[in-house]
Design a protein around this motif. Structure first.
Motif, PDB file in Angstrom:
ATOM      1  N   HIS A  77       0.753  -1.177   0.053  1.00 32.63           N
ATOM      2  CA  HIS A  77       0.029  -0.055  -0.151  1.00 32.63           C
ATOM      3  C   HIS A  77       0.971   1.223  -0.139  1.00 32.63           C
ATOM      4  CE1 HIS A  77      -3.255   2.807   1.027  1.00 32.63           C
ATOM      5  NE2 HIS A  77      -2.593   3.234   2.009  1.00 32.63           N
ATOM      6  N   LEU A  78       1.926   1.354   0.886  1.00 26.87           N
ATOM      7  CA  LEU A  78       2.805   2.496   0.932  1.00 26.87           C
ATOM      8  C   LEU A  78       3.667   2.674  -0.422  1.00 26.87           C
ATOM      9  CD1 LEU A  78       4.139   2.201   4.386  1.00 26.87           C
ATOM     10  CD2 LEU A  78       2.469   3.817   3.532  1.00 26.87           C
ATOM     11  N   GLU A  79       3.983   1.462  -1.144  1.00 21.42           N
ATOM     12  CA  GLU A  79       4.982   1.666  -2.155  1.00 21.42           C
ATOM     13  C   GLU A  79       3.915   2.066  -3.324  1.00 21.42           C
ATOM     14  OE1 GLU A  79       6.192  -2.181  -3.063  1.00 21.42           O
ATOM     15  OE2 GLU A  79       7.877  -2.093  -1.458  1.00 21.42           O
ATOM     16  N   HIS A  80       2.556   1.988  -3.256  1.00 20.48           N
ATOM     17  CA  HIS A  80       1.557   2.082  -4.404  1.00 20.48           C
ATOM     18  C   HIS A  80       1.383   3.701  -3.979  1.00 20.48           C
ATOM     19  CE1 HIS A  80      -2.061   2.325  -6.894  1.00 20.48           C
ATOM     20  NE2 HIS A  80      -2.595   2.703  -6.014  1.00 20.48           N
ATOM     21  N   GLN A  81       1.141   4.097  -3.118  1.00 22.31           N
ATOM     22  CA  GLN A  81       0.965   5.475  -2.448  1.00 22.31           C
ATOM     23  C   GLN A  81       2.113   6.151  -3.157  1.00 22.31           C
ATOM     24  OE1 GLN A  81       0.386   6.018   1.716  1.00 22.31           O
ATOM     25  NE2 GLN A  81      -1.263   7.647   1.343  1.00 22.31           N
ATOM     26  N   GLN A  82       3.319   5.817  -2.753  1.00 19.32           N
ATOM     27  CA  GLN A  82       4.477   6.403  -3.114  1.00 19.32           C
ATOM     28  C   GLN A  82       4.788   6.662  -4.660  1.00 19.32           C
ATOM     29  OE1 GLN A  82       6.673   8.218  -1.203  1.00 19.32           O
ATOM     30  NE2 GLN A  82       7.933   8.794  -2.565  1.00 19.32           N
ATOM     31  N   HIS A  83       4.308   5.554  -5.584  1.00 15.99           N
ATOM     32  CA  HIS A  83       4.396   5.464  -6.836  1.00 15.99           C
ATOM     33  C   HIS A  83       3.305   6.744  -7.352  1.00 15.99           C
ATOM     34  CE1 HIS A  83       3.582   4.181 -10.905  1.00 15.99           C
ATOM     35  NE2 HIS A  83       4.746   3.905 -10.828  1.00 15.99           N
ATOM     36  N   ALA A  84       2.069   6.610  -6.828  1.00 14.62           N
ATOM     37  CA  ALA A  84       1.320   7.533  -7.306  1.00 14.62           C
ATOM     38  C   ALA A  84       1.490   8.782  -7.035  1.00 14.62           C
ATOM     39  CB  ALA A  84      -0.151   7.195  -6.485  1.00 14.62           C
ATOM     40  N   LYS A  85       1.979   9.136  -5.934  1.00 12.65           N
ATOM     41  CA  LYS A  85       2.689  10.552  -5.450  1.00 12.65           C
ATOM     42  C   LYS A  85       3.758  10.963  -6.675  1.00 12.65           C
ATOM     43  CE  LYS A  85       3.498  12.138  -1.274  1.00 12.65           C
ATOM     44  NZ  LYS A  85       4.368  12.083  -0.015  1.00 12.65           N
ATOM     45  N   HIS A  87       4.065  10.052  -9.644  1.00  9.59           N
ATOM     46  CA  HIS A  87       3.659  10.019 -10.945  1.00  9.59           C
ATOM     47  C   HIS A  87       2.175  11.053 -11.040  1.00  9.59           C
ATOM     48  CE1 HIS A  87       6.506   6.768 -11.572  1.00  9.59           C
ATOM     49  NE2 HIS A  87       6.574   7.142 -12.519  1.00  9.59           N
ATOM     50  N   GLY A  88       1.959  11.877  -9.957  1.00  6.93           N
ATOM     51  CA  GLY A  88       0.919  12.699  -9.970  1.00  6.93           C
ATOM     52  C   GLY A  88      -0.742  12.200  -9.981  1.00  6.93           C
ATOM     53  N   GLY A  89      -0.625  10.915  -9.303  1.00  8.00           N
ATOM     54  CA  GLY A  89      -1.802  10.283  -9.209  1.00  8.00           C
ATOM     55  C   GLY A  89      -2.490  10.720  -7.700  1.00  8.00           C
TER      56      GLY A  89
END
Length: 92
Positions: A77-85, A87-89
């Protein structure tokens, strides 16, 4: 205490002598005997004295176990959140 005793046993050994000293400790019988000794000591120290400490052990052990079970999902979840941050998600 057990680690100190173990350290004192191997402290005087040479590196070549160490495997011969450790090999008997990894047999099935030695492991069973060690577990039985530990359970006997635990029973004598906590169970037979009607202590509340075993209840604490169960509670804290359960909390640690549930944390470790949930840890991989939380990391994803934290990796997904960091990736979205990055890439502007929205990141949820």
């Amino acid at each position: 205490m057990a680690m100190r005793n173990f350290y004192n046993e191997i402290k005087g050994l040479k590196v070549k002598e160490l495997p011969a000293h450790l090999k008997p400790m990894f047999t099935i019988d030695y492991v069973k005997e060690s577990i039985n000794k530990g359970l006997y000591r635990y029973t004598a120290k906590y169970i037979q004295t009607s202590s509340i400490v075993p209840l604490y052990h169960v509670c804290f052990g359960g909390m640690i176990f549930s944390y470790l079970v949930a840890l991989p999902e939380e990391r994803r979840h934290l990796e997904h959140q960091q990736h979205a941050k990055e890439h502007g998600g929205s990141g949820h």
